[in-house]
Scaffold this active site. Structure first.
Site, PDB file in Angstrom:
ATOM      1  N   LYS A  16     -15.544 -19.944  50.904  1.00 50.09           N
ATOM      2  CA  LYS A  16     -16.595 -20.381  51.490  1.00 50.09           C
ATOM      3  C   LYS A  16     -17.245 -19.004  51.992  1.00 50.09           C
ATOM      4  O   LYS A  16     -18.527 -17.918  51.766  1.00 50.09           O
ATOM      5  CB  LYS A  16     -16.853 -21.636  51.751  1.00 50.09           C
ATOM      6  CG  LYS A  16     -17.265 -22.139  51.025  1.00 50.09           C
ATOM      7  CD  LYS A  16     -18.041 -23.802  51.825  1.00 50.09           C
ATOM      8  CE  LYS A  16     -17.003 -24.057  53.041  1.00 50.09           C
ATOM      9  NZ  LYS A  16     -15.942 -24.382  52.819  1.00 50.09           N
ATOM     10  N   GLN A 223     -16.282 -26.841  55.701  1.00 52.84           N
ATOM     11  CA  GLN A 223     -15.051 -28.355  55.382  1.00 52.84           C
ATOM     12  C   GLN A 223     -15.919 -28.327  53.481  1.00 52.84           C
ATOM     13  O   GLN A 223     -16.383 -27.727  53.140  1.00 52.84           O
ATOM     14  CB  GLN A 223     -15.862 -29.054  55.998  1.00 52.84           C
ATOM     15  CG  GLN A 223     -14.625 -29.237  57.394  1.00 52.84           C
ATOM     16  CD  GLN A 223     -15.498 -28.962  58.610  1.00 52.84           C
ATOM     17  OE1 GLN A 223     -16.547 -29.160  58.226  1.00 52.84           O
ATOM     18  NE2 GLN A 223     -15.253 -27.700  59.458  1.00 52.84           N
TER      19      GLN A 223
END
Ligand code: IMP
Length: 436
Positions: A16, A223
């Site tokens: 990410k 996460q």
């Protein structure tokens, strides 16, 4: 003007950081909405590697305002250390803002995290030991301490004293260990307050105003969906909501204002920490993926558990996040592996399961059902367009797209910003390549 939320669709570590860095190019604001310095986002920028734990990787764009939202939990010592490292490397921090509503990780949270893990024995979660679980417990228990309190010495001292009364009893009577010293914590935290006060603000108002002014805003999840408190493999999860629903709560922006959710999907699967992981490859393939993909925790350095692409798990993420499109990451790592497998279902007691199970026992005991495909030997890391990808790579992508029922907008084939194939710019509505 739009708001995009970027979420992890697996067990975190989907790459990410690079995607945030890429999407931040067209964003005026980037906002982290949950988690803390348990996260580790790696970005390679102009040949230099940066690892972010708290600060959004959008900070590498000088014009982008980077915000730690209400839902983030902040260890001020770790944040100041990260700020110092960035400053030393020439990154300006004048665009950083920290929510006054964000909760503070205190030394007793870190200690409790470790003691609770030890007490769990072979049922340990494999936490990052950053105090994440205990700080969120205090937030829900309504005894947490927030950034705003840090700026008010008297109320901070009172809250600290009240918390320590209970925590020290716990340390002494239950864990039989040393107590935390109030004066030491007070002095350290008042020092942190001095360093952080210029960045602490009412960020919900800043974000909502920017939205009304027509800015592009990126909400950055940490996460992944399978580590979400509700949607993940509970109890082997983190203590916040990485899923898209968490973005509204963690930023103070109403859900109706969020236009799109983009899912970061690694071309294979990894997990760090304990808990069930049906597609784990304990043999040479897992080892090879780990080495090729440099699959070691950016926060703890722990080797990540590796396996093939798990479509059951990611389909669960498609549903839980309402994904508009997906960004496939680390596709280059799968080159040269021979035949490639995709997990399309789980088998449990003779039955085929296609929906991700809630029961930890079923996830632990089920067997993955694989589909095998031809792999590719070519190095795709310099490929600039979809059409240049080898046939086998395109077939792999097409099959993933079909199994998930969501189109691919971005394909990442290397860690540099330029090693990216954009099929559809998530900030725009038109498709940049329709040939799929
Ligand atoms: P905690 O968030 O430190 O409480 O850890 C809970 C679980 O989430 C453990 O399995 C961690 O390894 C995992 N975890 C937490 N943060 C990350 C992350 O950024 N990437 C991958 N796993 C994570």
């Amino acid at each position: 003007m739009s708001i995009i939320t970027l979420v992890g669709t697996q067990w975190g570590d989907e790459g990410k950081g690079k995607l945030v860095d890429l999407l931040a190019e067209d964003a005026q604001l980037v906002v982290r909405y949950q988690g803390g310095n348990n996260a580790g986002h790696t970005v390679v920028h102009k040949g230099q590697e940066f690892i972010f734990h708290l600060i959004p990787s959008g900070i590498l764009h000088p014009g982008t305002l980077c915000i730690l939202g209400n839902g983030v939990v902040i260890d001020p010592e770790a944040l100041i250390e990260e700020m110092r490292t960035l400053t030393e490397r020439g990154v300006a921090l004048s665009n950083l803002r920290i929510s006054e509503r964000a909760h503070l990780i205190m030394p007793y949270h870190r200690l409790l995290d470790e003691l609770q893990e030890q007490a769990r024995g072979d049922k340990r979660i494999g936490t990052t030991s950053r105090g994440i679980g205990p700080v969120y417990v205090d937030k829900v228990g309504r005894c947490g301490i927030r950034m705003a309190d840090l700026l008010e010495r008297d109320s901070f001292e009172e809250l600290l004293a009240r918390n320590l009364e209970e925590k020290n009893l716990l340390f002494e009577k239950i864990y039989n260990t040393k107590q935390c010293d109030k004066d030491e914590i007070l002095s350290d935290y008042l020092g942190y307050a001095e360093e952080l006060k210029e960045y602490i603000s009412d960020v919900s108002s800043i974000i909502n105003k920017a939205y009304l002014e027509g800015d592009n805003i990126l909400f950055e999840g940490a996460q992944g969906t399978l580590l979400d408190l509700d949607e993940g493999t509970y109890p082997y999860v983190t203590s916040s909501h990485p899923i898209a629903g968490g973005a509204s709560i963690g930023t103070g922006v109403g859900p109706t204002k969020i236009d799109k959710v983009v899912g970061a999907v690694k071309a294979y699967t990894t997990r760090v920490g304990e808990g069930p992981f049906p597609i784990e490859e304990l043999g040479p393939i897992g080892q090879r993926i780990r080495e090729m993909g440099r699959e070691y925790g950016a926060t703890t350095g722990r080797p990540r558990r590796c396996g093939w692409f798990d479509a059951v798990a990611v389909r669960h993420a498609v549903q839980a996040n309402g994904l508009a499109s997906i960004a496939i990451t680390k596709l280059d790592i799968l080159g040269g592996l021979g035949k490639i497998k995709i997990c399309t279902g789980y088998r449990y007691k003779g039955n085929l399961i296609r929906d991700f199970p809630s029961s930890i026992r079923i996830i632990q005991e089920c067997q993955p059902v694989y589909e095998e495909m031809d792999g590719w030997d070519d190095d795709i890391s310099q490929t600039e367009t979809y059409d240049e990808l080898p046939d086998a790579t395109r077939r792999y992508l097409a099959r993933i797209q079909e199994l998930l029922g969501v189109r691919i907008s971005i394909i990442s084939v290397g860690s540099e910003r330029g090693q990216t194939i954009i099929l559809e710019n998530p900030w725009a509505s038109e498709k940049m390549s329709a040939e799929r």
